[in-house]
Every structure is written in structure tokens, then in C-alpha cells.
Design an enzyme around this catalytic site. Structure first.
Site, PDB file in Angstrom:
ATOM      1  N   SER A  14       0.682  -1.240   0.093  1.00 53.35           N
ATOM      2  CA  SER A  14       0.074   0.152   0.011  1.00 53.35           C
ATOM      3  C   SER A  14       0.738   1.292   0.064  1.00 53.35           C
ATOM      4  O   SER A  14       1.786   1.558   0.757  1.00 53.35           O
ATOM      5  CB  SER A  14      -0.944   0.111   1.105  1.00 53.35           C
ATOM      6  OG  SER A  14      -1.605   1.413   1.231  1.00 53.35           O
ATOM      7  N   LEU A  15       0.484   2.430  -0.952  1.00 45.99           N
ATOM      8  CA  LEU A  15       1.103   3.501  -0.828  1.00 45.99           C
ATOM      9  C   LEU A  15       0.402   4.517  -0.180  1.00 45.99           C
ATOM     10  O   LEU A  15       0.774   5.956  -0.537  1.00 45.99           O
ATOM     11  CB  LEU A  15       1.480   3.900  -2.508  1.00 45.99           C
ATOM     12  CG  LEU A  15       2.363   2.920  -3.103  1.00 45.99           C
ATOM     13  CD1 LEU A  15       2.540   3.186  -4.384  1.00 45.99           C
ATOM     14  CD2 LEU A  15       3.664   2.621  -2.486  1.00 45.99           C
ATOM     15  N   SER A  16      -0.742   4.228   0.499  1.00 49.98           N
ATOM     16  CA  SER A  16      -1.623   5.237   0.928  1.00 49.98           C
ATOM     17  C   SER A  16      -0.746   6.123   1.936  1.00 49.98           C
ATOM     18  O   SER A  16      -1.106   7.308   2.034  1.00 49.98           O
ATOM     19  CB  SER A  16      -2.551   4.493   1.971  1.00 49.98           C
ATOM     20  OG  SER A  16      -3.670   3.836   0.825  1.00 49.98           O
ATOM     21  N   LYS A  65     -13.214  -5.038   3.027  1.00 52.86           N
ATOM     22  CA  LYS A  65     -14.090  -3.852   3.049  1.00 52.86           C
ATOM     23  C   LYS A  65     -15.690  -4.418   3.463  1.00 52.86           C
ATOM     24  O   LYS A  65     -16.233  -3.261   3.533  1.00 52.86           O
ATOM     25  CB  LYS A  65     -13.993  -3.619   1.317  1.00 52.86           C
ATOM     26  CG  LYS A  65     -12.680  -2.923   0.998  1.00 52.86           C
ATOM     27  CD  LYS A  65     -12.666  -2.185  -0.576  1.00 52.86           C
ATOM     28  CE  LYS A  65     -11.296  -1.816  -0.560  1.00 52.86           C
ATOM     29  NZ  LYS A  65     -11.168  -0.779  -1.995  1.00 52.86           N
ATOM     30  N   ASP A 101     -14.440   4.789  -3.139  1.00 50.57           N
ATOM     31  CA  ASP A 101     -13.853   4.077  -4.087  1.00 50.57           C
ATOM     32  C   ASP A 101     -14.807   4.532  -5.413  1.00 50.57           C
ATOM     33  O   ASP A 101     -14.271   4.648  -6.567  1.00 50.57           O
ATOM     34  CB  ASP A 101     -14.085   2.649  -4.334  1.00 50.57           C
ATOM     35  CG  ASP A 101     -12.856   2.135  -3.171  1.00 50.57           C
ATOM     36  OD1 ASP A 101     -11.709   2.696  -3.472  1.00 50.57           O
ATOM     37  OD2 ASP A 101     -12.831   0.965  -2.570  1.00 50.57           O
ATOM     38  N   ASN A 149     -16.025 -14.217 -13.714  1.00 52.65           N
ATOM     39  CA  ASN A 149     -15.059 -14.461 -12.674  1.00 52.65           C
ATOM     40  C   ASN A 149     -14.981 -15.890 -12.646  1.00 52.65           C
ATOM     41  O   ASN A 149     -15.669 -16.619 -12.916  1.00 52.65           O
ATOM     42  CB  ASN A 149     -16.011 -13.769 -11.425  1.00 52.65           C
ATOM     43  CG  ASN A 149     -15.044 -13.834 -10.021  1.00 52.65           C
ATOM     44  OD1 ASN A 149     -13.724 -13.130 -10.337  1.00 52.65           O
ATOM     45  ND2 ASN A 149     -15.433 -14.495  -9.216  1.00 52.65           N
TER      46      ASN A 149
END
Length: 263
Positions: A14-16, A65, A101, A149
Site C-alpha cells: 500500500s502506498l496510502s 471492505k 472508491d 469471474n
């Protein structure tokens, strides 16, 4: 000092923290944003810390989530309708779940000036971010959304949420105006989706929610076939900016410097 977190499992990619701490510093806010790997059993305790003011805001990523929802006291309309939460905050002393999102995806498509209205969209995958993408696409007035899927049950669960969703089999790839890879296939350098794209005409838009690496094999193959491509970087930045505004009441600036942080 206020504390903010992104939680997930895995979380190391994660680059959050990079982008949130950049905006925190730019806006002279006394806060820190960190990442934390959690197990599902720890979610209840995490929400308690938000309620008690020990943590002031949380971003939620894969695979939590939906799992986080039972522990929250309130959901926004967007989170309720997508059954997906990626942003948690305290609202009138209630721990609230929201979904940024949706706007993240919408604003990313708006940025590249791709007219999505009346188009036929194919989504590959049924993971955590997919309900948000479907919800956004419907708001953007697309003509039809098809989904494939590997695991049929996950696709059928989405069909219960979105009645107009068209489920197709892996070998039924037709001609679509936009193809979205919403799976994690591509995070590793040699990952291949193994989709037969030969029936899709060129000059379509191939979109990958993955932003690291910058160009997955899915996008490389699409480009070779003469299509337009876009990765998930703009969506990531826009969803982060929406969370930042909720927590701090400031709309952070999105510019080239911010985009370069993620390169």
C-alpha cells in the site's frame, strides 16, 4: 497528534501512507498516517479505538471492505448500496463507514476524458472494489455491464446486489467498449489473465485497477493489440483525496508532484 491508518492483509504494497502524509505535511496538519496488517478477528477492536478517539480515521483495503461492516454503527448510502467500506470516521459520535472508491473511479474516468455513457463494459473479477465500480458505472449511464469471474458464487452474489448485471462465462468474450481488470492478477510481474481478447476490436479502453506495477501484462497486451490503456493510479489518488477531505475538511491538491509520488 491525530492518528490515521490503512488496514488490510496483505498491506505492505500500500502506498496510502505516502500520499496521505504528503498532504498532511503540505497542509500543516498535526497528524500521522500509517499502515497496519490485521487479522479479521481484530476488526472489532479497531472500530472501538475509533469510537474512543484513539484512531481518528481508517482506510480499509482487501480483504476487509465488507467484513468491517457488522462492527460499524452507521453506513452512508454509498456503502449501504455497495456493501463496501473503504473509509471510516466518527460522525456525531457514531463510527461511520463510507465508500470513496465510487468517486475515485468516476473522477479517474472523467480525468482521461473517456465518454462512458451508452457503452458496453466488461469487468473481470468480483473482488472488493467491484461493487464500487459497478455502482459508479451505473451512475455514469453506461448501456450494459457484463462480468466474468472464475468463482461463480462471487459473481452471483454481485448479481443479487445489482439486478441488471450480466454474468458471462470465461470463454464468452465478445466485443466490448471498455474492459476492466478488477482482479489482483498483475501484481506479480509474470501474472497473466489468460483471456482470449481476439474478438475485441482495437481502439477500446483497457483499464486496470492495479497501479503498482505501472503497466501489467493485461495492459501491455492490450496496447500491443492497438487499444488505449489506463492503470488505477488516478482512481487511487482520487479515492485518497475524498477520504482526506472527510477527515480534515480540506480538499487536497492533486497535481503532477502527487502523481510522481506513486511512480
Amino acid at each position: 497528534m491525530k492518528k490515521y491508518l490503512v488496514i488490510g492483509n496483505p498491506i505492505q504494497h500500500s502506498l496510502s501512507p505516502l500520499i496521505h502524509n504528503y498532504w498532511i505535511k503540505k497542509n500543516n496538519i498535526n497528524a500521522i498516517y500509517e499502515k497496519e496488517k490485521l487479522e479479521k478477528a481484530s476488526l472489532k477492536n479497531l472500530v472501538s479505538k475509533v469510537k474512543d478517539g484513539k484512531i481518528h480515521g481508517v482506510n480499509v483495503t482487501i480483504p476487509f471492505k465488507k467484513d468491517i461492516i457488522p462492527y460499524l454503527e452507521e453506513l452512508t448510502l454509498e456503502s449501504e448500496q455497495t456493501q463496501s467500506v473503504n473509509t471510516i470516521y466518527l460522525n456525531d459520535n457514531k463510527v461511520t463507514g463510507h465508500n470513496t472508491d465510487i468517486d475515485g473511479f468516476r473522477l479517474a474516468i472523467q480525468d482521461i476524458k473517456f465518454d462512458i455513457s451508452k457503452k458496453h463494459i466488461l469487468i473481470v473479477g468480483a473482488g472488493g472494489v467491484v461493487p464500487s465500480i459497478i455502482y459508479a458505472l451505473m451512475k455514469m449511464n453506461v448501456n450494459k455491464i457484463s462480468l466474468i469471474n472464475r468463482t461463480k458464487k462471487k459473481a452471483e452474489d454481485l448479481k443479487k446486489l445489482f439486478k441488471d448485471l450480466n454474468l458471462i462465462n470465461w470463454d464468452e468474450i465478445q466485443n466490448f467498449d471498455m474492459i476492466i481488470n478488477a482482479t489482483s492478477v498483475g501484481l506479480k510481474i509474470n501474472d497473466e489473465l489468460n483471456l482470449d481478447l481476439s474478438k475485441i476490436e482495437n481502439n477500446k479502453l483497457f483499464y486496470d485497477v492495479i497501479y503498482n506495477p505501472r503497466e501489467t501484462n493485461f495492459l501491455k497486451n492490450a496496447k500491443t493489440l492497438g487499444n488505449k490503456t489506463e492503470n488505477g493510479k488516478k482512481m487511487f489518488i482520487h479515492q485518497a483525496a475524498q477520504s482526506f477531505k472527510i477527515w480534515h475538511g480540506i480538499q487536497p491538491e492533486i497535481n503532477e508532484e502527487v502523481e510522481r509520488l506513486l511512480d
